[in-house]
Design an enzyme around this catalytic site. Sequence first.
Site, PDB file in Angstrom:
ATOM      1  N   TYR A 131      71.212  87.438  97.389  1.00  0.00           N
ATOM      2  CA  TYR A 131      70.170  86.477  97.779  1.00  0.00           C
ATOM      3  C   TYR A 131      69.369  85.992  96.579  1.00  0.00           C
ATOM      4  O   TYR A 131      68.135  85.902  96.646  1.00  0.00           O
ATOM      5  CB  TYR A 131      69.244  87.107  98.831  1.00  0.00           C
ATOM      6  CG  TYR A 131      69.870  87.099 100.213  1.00  0.00           C
ATOM      7  CD1 TYR A 131      69.769  85.978 101.023  1.00  0.00           C
ATOM      8  CD2 TYR A 131      70.581  88.184 100.687  1.00  0.00           C
ATOM      9  CE1 TYR A 131      70.359  85.945 102.266  1.00  0.00           C
ATOM     10  CE2 TYR A 131      71.186  88.163 101.937  1.00  0.00           C
ATOM     11  CZ  TYR A 131      71.065  87.031 102.722  1.00  0.00           C
ATOM     12  OH  TYR A 131      71.658  86.996 103.965  1.00  0.00           O
TER      13      TYR A 131
ATOM     14  N   TYR B 145      69.172  86.879 113.261  1.00  0.00           N
ATOM     15  CA  TYR B 145      69.869  87.333 112.058  1.00  0.00           C
ATOM     16  C   TYR B 145      70.466  88.704 112.355  1.00  0.00           C
ATOM     17  O   TYR B 145      69.748  89.632 112.731  1.00  0.00           O
ATOM     18  CB  TYR B 145      68.940  87.421 110.840  1.00  0.00           C
ATOM     19  CG  TYR B 145      69.672  87.963 109.631  1.00  0.00           C
ATOM     20  CD1 TYR B 145      70.474  87.119 108.847  1.00  0.00           C
ATOM     21  CD2 TYR B 145      69.635  89.310 109.307  1.00  0.00           C
ATOM     22  CE1 TYR B 145      71.196  87.616 107.781  1.00  0.00           C
ATOM     23  CE2 TYR B 145      70.355  89.808 108.234  1.00  0.00           C
ATOM     24  CZ  TYR B 145      71.134  88.953 107.476  1.00  0.00           C
ATOM     25  OH  TYR B 145      71.856  89.449 106.410  1.00  0.00           O
TER      26      TYR B 145
ATOM     27  N   ASP C 233      70.226  95.009 118.710  1.00  0.00           N
ATOM     28  CA  ASP C 233      70.321  95.192 117.259  1.00  0.00           C
ATOM     29  C   ASP C 233      68.993  95.794 116.792  1.00  0.00           C
ATOM     30  O   ASP C 233      68.032  95.074 116.548  1.00  0.00           O
ATOM     31  CB  ASP C 233      70.602  93.842 116.587  1.00  0.00           C
ATOM     32  CG  ASP C 233      70.644  93.958 115.067  1.00  0.00           C
ATOM     33  OD1 ASP C 233      70.290  95.035 114.532  1.00  0.00           O
ATOM     34  OD2 ASP C 233      71.003  92.964 114.417  1.00  0.00           O
TER      35      ASP C 233
ATOM     36  N   LYS D 171      69.387 100.740 108.308  1.00  0.00           N
ATOM     37  CA  LYS D 171      68.134 100.720 107.551  1.00  0.00           C
ATOM     38  C   LYS D 171      67.402 102.058 107.540  1.00  0.00           C
ATOM     39  O   LYS D 171      67.738 102.936 106.759  1.00  0.00           O
ATOM     40  CB  LYS D 171      67.226  99.605 108.056  1.00  0.00           C
ATOM     41  CG  LYS D 171      67.770  98.204 107.729  1.00  0.00           C
ATOM     42  CD  LYS D 171      66.746  97.145 107.878  1.00  0.00           C
ATOM     43  CE  LYS D 171      67.304  95.738 107.709  1.00  0.00           C
ATOM     44  NZ  LYS D 171      67.460  95.327 106.326  1.00  0.00           N
TER      45      LYS D 171
END
Length: 430
Positions: free
Chosen positions: A15, A142, A236, A265
């Site tokens: 990114y 996302y 999610d 995460k």
Amino acid sequence: MTLRERDRNSVWHPYTQVQTADPPIAIVRGEGARVFDESGKTYIDAVSSWWVNIHGHCNPRIAAAIAEQAARLEHVIFAGFTHIGAVELAERLLAILPGNLSKIFYSDDGSTAVEVAVKMALQYWHNRRESKTSIIAFENAYHGDTFGAMSVSGDSAFTAPFAPLLFPVVRIPAPFHGRERESIAAMEKALESGNAAAFLFEPLVMGTAGMLMYEPEPLDTLIAMCRAKGVPTIADEVFTGFGRTGKYFACDYIEHKPDIICLSKGITGGFMPFGATACSEEIFGAFLSDDKMKTFFHGHSYTANPLACAAALASLDILQRSDCMERIRYINARHNATAERLRAFPSVKEARVTGTILAVELHTQGGTSYFSAVRDAAYRFFLGKGIIMRPLGNIIYFLPPYCITELEMTAVEEAMEEWVRRTKTRVLEK
Ligand code: PMP
């Protein structure tokens, strides 16, 4: 040559438009909510290192658990073999995950946890010899950067170069305040075709879309609608899991529980790349057969890596057996007070809070784009103050490791207030 120069010569960062970006800052050490660069400068990590770190950098319990595991067993092929960490972790996750989930499938990160979930749902129908192939997902969602995860994400600059190659998805608006009826009506329509294989969603907070938040009730309704039609639902929880929203999981806020949950995460406390997808007995059962073609042919070399499992178990210990939830409540109370204060500034369009997430959306002339100049200016402003903050366009947000100190929180809050004040000046000047 400095580390930064050597980096520039050989590393490609995610990114990052390498041609125009500032060179990366070389971090040499971490402790608690702080990291230290090669010149000794300290940064408060206001973004939990891309939202992964929940118990602080180099948390000694997690570090020790990994070291101990590394000395015993670093990795073993997970087809045909197992190990204690993978079994214990699955048992403990299933014990705290919302609903009645019965199996854990391990993978490598958030994107692969989502890929696994989507493939599970699609093959669930395939194995039952029923032709259902469309995924219902939220606009602007996302879910990751692999091809399946990109397909189920909203169209964006991130996915544009690959648009012709992504599979079609039925997109419905998320049930934001005031748009609940629209979202429910769109779901009704999406379910009409009878072709829906699954409904995938980020529960309560859509992180990358700009820390956009919605209430549990309309999500409950959407899930109930799917359940009534026999359409599996996939939460999610890659970002929202492990206390981020104030409870262990965002789906703890809703009554109707999903059939599949994606985790990553915070799962290892931010120490190891790791993903897990939990599913119900109903989903799992569709893969059991004498017919080998009904096997779930998916797996990664590092599936159920023992070091990651050890980190995850130690991280769970901290979450469940220390004063962690109290810390989370404290952060939430501080965030609510900060949001209240910041709302008074004319430059603030909205200040919103869910659990440990504070997001402040600014009225700026730079627009809301991820690429807005405001974003870069804010990023540099906070870095200058020794704070790592990665605004999403005109949205600044603060989601710290739960161990952040009161003083560190004050430093970030004051910097946010100063930025908000400055933004007002800039808008008036133009
Ligand atoms: N799902 C959600 C909700 C996410 O926020 C992210 C990452 N920001 C992902 C999936 C992808 O995770 P990863 O970057 O670990 O592949």
